[in-house]
Design a protein around this motif. Structure first.
Motif, PDB file in Angstrom:
ATOM      1  N   ASP A  13     103.290  76.847  -6.695  1.00 42.48           N
ATOM      2  CA  ASP A  13     104.126  77.455  -7.659  1.00 42.48           C
ATOM      3  C   ASP A  13     104.202  78.954  -7.528  1.00 42.48           C
ATOM      4  N   GLY A  14     103.644  79.384  -6.177  1.00 41.90           N
ATOM      5  CA  GLY A  14     103.628  80.988  -5.985  1.00 41.90           C
ATOM      6  C   GLY A  14     102.726  81.864  -7.216  1.00 41.90           C
ATOM      7  N   ARG A  15     101.906  81.031  -8.039  1.00 41.66           N
ATOM      8  CA  ARG A  15     101.170  81.954  -8.877  1.00 41.66           C
ATOM      9  C   ARG A  15      99.798  82.346  -8.556  1.00 41.66           C
ATOM     10  N   GLN A  16      99.441  81.516  -7.516  1.00 42.79           N
ATOM     11  CA  GLN A  16      97.944  81.739  -7.459  1.00 42.79           C
ATOM     12  C   GLN A  16      97.700  81.635  -5.818  1.00 42.79           C
ATOM     13  N   VAL A  17      96.637  82.047  -5.327  1.00 41.81           N
ATOM     14  CA  VAL A  17      96.224  82.314  -3.906  1.00 41.81           C
ATOM     15  C   VAL A  17      94.779  81.769  -3.730  1.00 41.81           C
ATOM     16  N   ALA A  18      94.628  80.818  -2.805  1.00 45.80           N
ATOM     17  CA  ALA A  18      93.317  80.200  -2.337  1.00 45.80           C
ATOM     18  C   ALA A  18      92.909  80.987  -1.110  1.00 45.80           C
ATOM     19  N   LEU A  19      91.805  81.666  -1.090  1.00 44.41           N
ATOM     20  CA  LEU A  19      91.250  82.257   0.050  1.00 44.41           C
ATOM     21  C   LEU A  19      89.626  82.008   0.107  1.00 44.41           C
ATOM     22  N   ASP A  20      89.113  82.325   1.306  1.00 45.22           N
ATOM     23  CA  ASP A  20      87.780  82.281   1.260  1.00 45.22           C
ATOM     24  C   ASP A  20      87.360  83.648   1.321  1.00 45.22           C
ATOM     25  N   ILE A  21      86.118  84.097   0.830  1.00 50.34           N
ATOM     26  CA  ILE A  21      85.394  85.098   0.821  1.00 50.34           C
ATOM     27  C   ILE A  21      84.234  85.233   1.153  1.00 50.34           C
ATOM     28  N   THR A  22      83.702  86.152   2.197  1.00 50.47           N
ATOM     29  CA  THR A  22      82.286  86.042   2.533  1.00 50.47           C
ATOM     30  C   THR A  22      81.505  87.323   1.938  1.00 50.47           C
ATOM     31  N   GLU A  23      80.515  87.110   1.231  1.00 53.18           N
ATOM     32  CA  GLU A  23      79.736  88.097   0.812  1.00 53.18           C
ATOM     33  C   GLU A  23      78.341  87.888   0.723  1.00 53.18           C
ATOM     34  N   ALA A  24      77.429  88.579   1.325  1.00 53.20           N
ATOM     35  CA  ALA A  24      75.919  88.562   1.264  1.00 53.20           C
ATOM     36  C   ALA A  24      75.605  87.135   2.095  1.00 53.20           C
ATOM     37  N   GLY A  25      76.201  86.876   3.047  1.00 56.93           N
ATOM     38  CA  GLY A  25      76.023  85.555   3.888  1.00 56.93           C
ATOM     39  C   GLY A  25      76.647  84.354   3.256  1.00 56.93           C
ATOM     40  N   LYS A  26      77.226  84.230   2.025  1.00 61.11           N
ATOM     41  CA  LYS A  26      77.761  83.422   1.428  1.00 61.11           C
ATOM     42  C   LYS A  26      79.207  83.118   1.744  1.00 61.11           C
ATOM     43  N   GLN A  27      79.591  82.196   1.986  1.00 58.60           N
ATOM     44  CA  GLN A  27      81.270  81.993   2.018  1.00 58.60           C
ATOM     45  C   GLN A  27      81.745  80.969   1.335  1.00 58.60           C
ATOM     46  N   ASP A  28      82.604  81.345   0.122  1.00 58.57           N
ATOM     47  CA  ASP A  28      83.342  80.376  -0.838  1.00 58.57           C
ATOM     48  C   ASP A  28      84.666  80.516  -0.696  1.00 58.57           C
ATOM     49  N   ILE A  29      85.146  79.640  -1.469  1.00 55.77           N
ATOM     50  CA  ILE A  29      86.680  79.662  -1.828  1.00 55.77           C
ATOM     51  C   ILE A  29      86.867  80.008  -3.271  1.00 55.77           C
ATOM     52  N   TRP A  30      87.700  81.133  -3.267  1.00 57.17           N
ATOM     53  CA  TRP A  30      87.976  81.718  -4.477  1.00 57.17           C
ATOM     54  C   TRP A  30      89.463  81.526  -4.689  1.00 57.17           C
ATOM     55  N   ILE A  31      89.999  81.501  -6.034  1.00 55.90           N
ATOM     56  CA  ILE A  31      91.345  81.467  -6.442  1.00 55.90           C
ATOM     57  C   ILE A  31      91.584  82.856  -7.147  1.00 55.90           C
ATOM     58  N   TYR A  32      92.787  83.344  -6.638  1.00 58.29           N
ATOM     59  CA  TYR A  32      93.252  84.559  -7.238  1.00 58.29           C
ATOM     60  C   TYR A  32      94.506  84.244  -8.076  1.00 58.29           C
ATOM     61  N   ASP A  33      94.685  84.562  -9.226  1.00 61.99           N
ATOM     62  CA  ASP A  33      95.749  84.184 -10.187  1.00 61.99           C
ATOM     63  C   ASP A  33      96.660  85.550 -10.148  1.00 61.99           C
ATOM     64  N   LEU A  34      97.904  85.661  -9.575  1.00 63.16           N
ATOM     65  CA  LEU A  34      98.591  86.798  -9.432  1.00 63.16           C
ATOM     66  C   LEU A  34      99.107  87.104 -10.782  1.00 63.16           C
ATOM     67  N   LEU A  35      99.340  86.270 -11.755  1.00 62.81           N
ATOM     68  CA  LEU A  35      99.867  86.428 -12.834  1.00 62.81           C
ATOM     69  C   LEU A  35      98.655  87.428 -14.055  1.00 62.81           C
ATOM     70  N   ARG A  36      97.595  86.753 -13.908  1.00 58.06           N
ATOM     71  CA  ARG A  36      96.529  87.340 -14.789  1.00 58.06           C
ATOM     72  C   ARG A  36      95.451  88.282 -14.148  1.00 58.06           C
ATOM     73  N   ASP A  37      95.741  88.330 -12.836  1.00 58.53           N
ATOM     74  CA  ASP A  37      94.991  89.378 -11.982  1.00 58.53           C
ATOM     75  C   ASP A  37      93.696  89.101 -11.902  1.00 58.53           C
ATOM     76  N   THR A  38      93.121  87.683 -11.865  1.00 58.28           N
ATOM     77  CA  THR A  38      91.778  87.445 -11.859  1.00 58.28           C
ATOM     78  C   THR A  38      91.636  86.731 -10.812  1.00 58.28           C
ATOM     79  N   LEU A  39      90.156  86.722 -10.439  1.00 57.49           N
ATOM     80  CA  LEU A  39      89.620  86.014  -9.271  1.00 57.49           C
ATOM     81  C   LEU A  39      88.459  85.144  -9.687  1.00 57.49           C
ATOM     82  N   THR A  40      88.632  83.904  -9.400  1.00 58.73           N
ATOM     83  CA  THR A  40      87.761  82.715  -9.843  1.00 58.73           C
ATOM     84  C   THR A  40      87.113  82.066  -8.857  1.00 58.73           C
ATOM     85  N   ARG A  41      85.819  82.032  -8.840  1.00 58.44           N
ATOM     86  CA  ARG A  41      85.272  81.231  -7.496  1.00 58.44           C
ATOM     87  C   ARG A  41      85.404  79.868  -7.970  1.00 58.44           C
ATOM     88  N   LEU A  42      85.650  78.975  -6.688  1.00 61.52           N
ATOM     89  CA  LEU A  42      86.086  77.525  -6.713  1.00 61.52           C
ATOM     90  C   LEU A  42      84.778  76.870  -6.244  1.00 61.52           C
TER      91      LEU A  42
END
Length: 190
Positions: A13-42
């Protein structure tokens, strides 16, 4: 600072972006909501990368390294619900790439010590028994089903360098080389 390795994937629907983010040796999938400008760890366990949305946008498949190796898992995109391993057989080096437009098939590549990197299909109904799509002495990777579900684009090193090819999906049929100067990433116009 955190950084992303795999190509971010936009939801259907073009409203969210799934991406992997690496920080402090951990790599996780996060969901960025473009409308709400929020990043949520999946994801919260293992090393997770290569997200792929289901066509209905309800689930995200991803590669996860756990005790058994690199396998494909999926879970609801809203974070509610447990993750599930897909497929439950095969080598321990699998990467999800795309779904058929009807959501009935996951296409992925898998590395095999004997045949290199091969393309596989996983039906998501019934027995969920993986099926080989393309297995050659060369490496085939990054399969992407066309928006109309009739073609599969992928990269292969069969010419001595990576080029992009297309084949009828789910097959059978011949192949056509699309690139001429070397290419590894595939994307379809909507």
């Amino acid at each position: 600072p955190p950084h992303s390795y795999a190509r971010p994937r936009v939801s259907p629907d073009g409203r969210q972006v799934a991406l992997d983010i690496t920080e402090a040796g951990k790599q996780d999938i996060w969901i960025y909501d473009l409308l709400r400008d929020t990043l949520t760890r999946l994801t919260f366990e293992g090393l997770n990368s290569y997200p792929a949305w289901t066509p209905d946008g309800k689930r995200v498949a991803y590669r996860s390294q756990k005790a058994t190796g690199y396998n494909i898992y999926w879970k609801p995109a809203d974070g509610g619900g447990a993750e599930e391993r897909l497929p439950t057989v095969g080598t321990d080096n699998q990467v999800p790439s795309s779904f058929s437009p009807d959501g009935r098939t996951l296409v992925y590549h898998e590395q095999d010590p004997k045949t290199g990197v091969d393309l596989w299909m996983l039906p998501l109904q019934g027995e969920r028994k993986p099926q080989v799509f393309l297995q050659t002495p060369f490496d085939e990777r990054s399969p992407l089903v066309s928006p109309d579900g009739r073609w599969l684009a992928y990269s292969s090193n069969e010419s001595g360098r990576y080029e992009v090819y297309v084949r009828p999906f789910p097959g059978p049929g011949g192949k056509w080389q699309i690139s001429t100067e070397g290419a590894t990433e595939v994307t379809w116009s909507p």
